[in-house]
Design an enzyme around this catalytic site. Structure first.
Site, PDB file in Angstrom:
ATOM      1  N   ASP A  64      20.990 -21.877  -5.560  1.00 18.90           N
ATOM      2  CA  ASP A  64      20.231 -20.846  -4.851  1.00 18.90           C
ATOM      3  C   ASP A  64      20.442 -21.087  -3.361  1.00 18.90           C
ATOM      4  OD1 ASP A  64      18.341 -19.255  -3.586  1.00 18.90           O
ATOM      5  OD2 ASP A  64      16.764 -19.664  -5.043  1.00 18.90           O
ATOM      6  N   SER A 145      26.344  -5.866   7.389  1.00 22.29           N
ATOM      7  CA  SER A 145      26.243  -4.520   6.806  1.00 22.29           C
ATOM      8  C   SER A 145      26.388  -3.499   7.920  1.00 22.29           C
ATOM      9  CB  SER A 145      24.881  -4.355   6.131  1.00 22.29           C
ATOM     10  OG  SER A 145      24.637  -3.000   5.791  1.00 22.29           O
ATOM     11  N   TYR A 158      15.669  -5.275   5.408  1.00 26.82           N
ATOM     12  CA  TYR A 158      17.063  -5.609   5.082  1.00 26.82           C
ATOM     13  C   TYR A 158      17.954  -5.390   6.299  1.00 26.82           C
ATOM     14  CZ  TYR A 158      21.760  -5.021   3.177  1.00 26.82           C
ATOM     15  OH  TYR A 158      23.106  -5.108   2.950  1.00 26.82           O
ATOM     16  N   ALA A 160      17.143  -5.500   9.355  1.00 27.13           N
ATOM     17  CA  ALA A 160      16.834  -6.532  10.354  1.00 27.13           C
ATOM     18  C   ALA A 160      17.544  -7.844  10.035  1.00 27.13           C
ATOM     19  CB  ALA A 160      15.326  -6.753  10.423  1.00 27.13           C
ATOM     20  N   LYS A 162      20.343  -8.166   8.477  1.00 26.60           N
ATOM     21  CA  LYS A 162      21.766  -7.978   8.718  1.00 26.60           C
ATOM     22  C   LYS A 162      22.078  -7.919  10.211  1.00 26.60           C
ATOM     23  CE  LYS A 162      22.800  -8.397   4.569  1.00 26.60           C
ATOM     24  NZ  LYS A 162      23.642  -9.527   4.136  1.00 26.60           N
TER      25      LYS A 162
END
Length: 269
Positions: A64, A145, A158, A160, A162
């Site tokens: 993980d 992204s 999400y 933020a 990236k």
């Protein structure tokens, strides 16, 4: 100068599916060996088997990435098993389709742990290994992204994470230049992977942000990544149209704000 990838080793997190798996196979076709890191042992082994079928080695590490101890062991084990480490692709990440203030703080922090902190922790651990590889690539890559350039409604947190990845990659390009280290951020648009199935399970994984006709395959992204490994570039944009469109939004923020309001109305009908 074009770099030779033959017999070089790359570690890929999130290597069990999607862009990570496609990149593993593309790197194998280019002559590289792989250290594959993800949580799903069965999926990882399937990718490793495909790499082996291409005539290259694949070392599997079940871990993980948000657990510092687990990712530390993965870096050490991969380096020991394959004899060297030349490049790292921090690809593991996920999203959740929800309004920013509707998201529980613990979920927000968890996303930053996986998407952002795991990236910088991995780079911190891997850099000394890259520096030890004679004739190595010394290349750090992060899967950011297209959303790094604009706050997508319902994917704000999400976006933020990236944007944070993109920012540190920009800083490290200057900080690590004298050490001969290349740093590349990768900016896919909507890609045909499991991403939306995780981000929006209640809608059956429908991608409302990128219409199907504009979505890219993970193989297209992977081929662009291999090209960047051969000839390092600061950023990889698999969609040139998206890159220039977002540049316009940066130049004219009023237009970007209007477009996001319109987009929000469309996806919440």
């Amino acid at each position: 100068m074009r770099r030779d990838l033959e017999n070089k080793v790359i570690l890929i997190t999130g290597g069990s599916s999607g862009i990570g798996a496609a990149t593993a196979e593309a790197c194998a076709r280019a002559g590289m060996d792989l250290c594959l890191v993800a949580r799903r042992a069965d999926k990882l082994q399937q990718v490793a088997d495909r790499v082996a079928a291409l005539g290259r080695k694949a070392h599997v590490c079940v871990a993980d990435v948000s657990d510092p101890e687990q990712i530390g062991r993965a870096v050490e084990d991969g380096r020991e098993a394959l004899g060297r480490l030349d490049a790292v692709f921090a690809n593991a990440g996920y999203g959740q389709e929800i309004g920013v203030l509707d998201m529980e703080e613990q979920d927000e922090r968890a996303m930053f742990e996986t998407n952002y902190f795991a990236t910088t922790h991995l780079f911190r651990l891997a850099l000394p290994k890259l520096m030890q590889s004679e004739g190595g690539l010394r290349h750090l890559l992060a899967c950011s992204s297209a959303a790094s350039e604009i706050g997508l409604p319902m994917l704000g947190v999400y976006s933020a994470t990236k944007a944070a990845q993109d920012s540190v990659c920009g800083a490290m390009r200057a900080e690590l230049r004298k050490q001969g280290v290349s740093v590349t951020s990768v900016h896919p648009i909507g890609t045909k992977t499991e991403f939306m199935a995780v981000a929006a399970p209640d809608t059956g994984g429908e991608n409302k942000n990128t219409p199907g006709m504009f979505q890219q395959t993970p193989e297209r992204v992977a081929n662009k990544i291999v090209k960047a490994l051969r000839r390092p570039v600061p950023e990889v944009w698999p969609s040139v149209m998206t890159r220039y469109g977002l540049a316009l939004g940066t130049a004219w923020p009023g237009f970007a704000a209007w477009a996001m309001r319109r987009h929000y109305k469309k996806i919440t009908r």
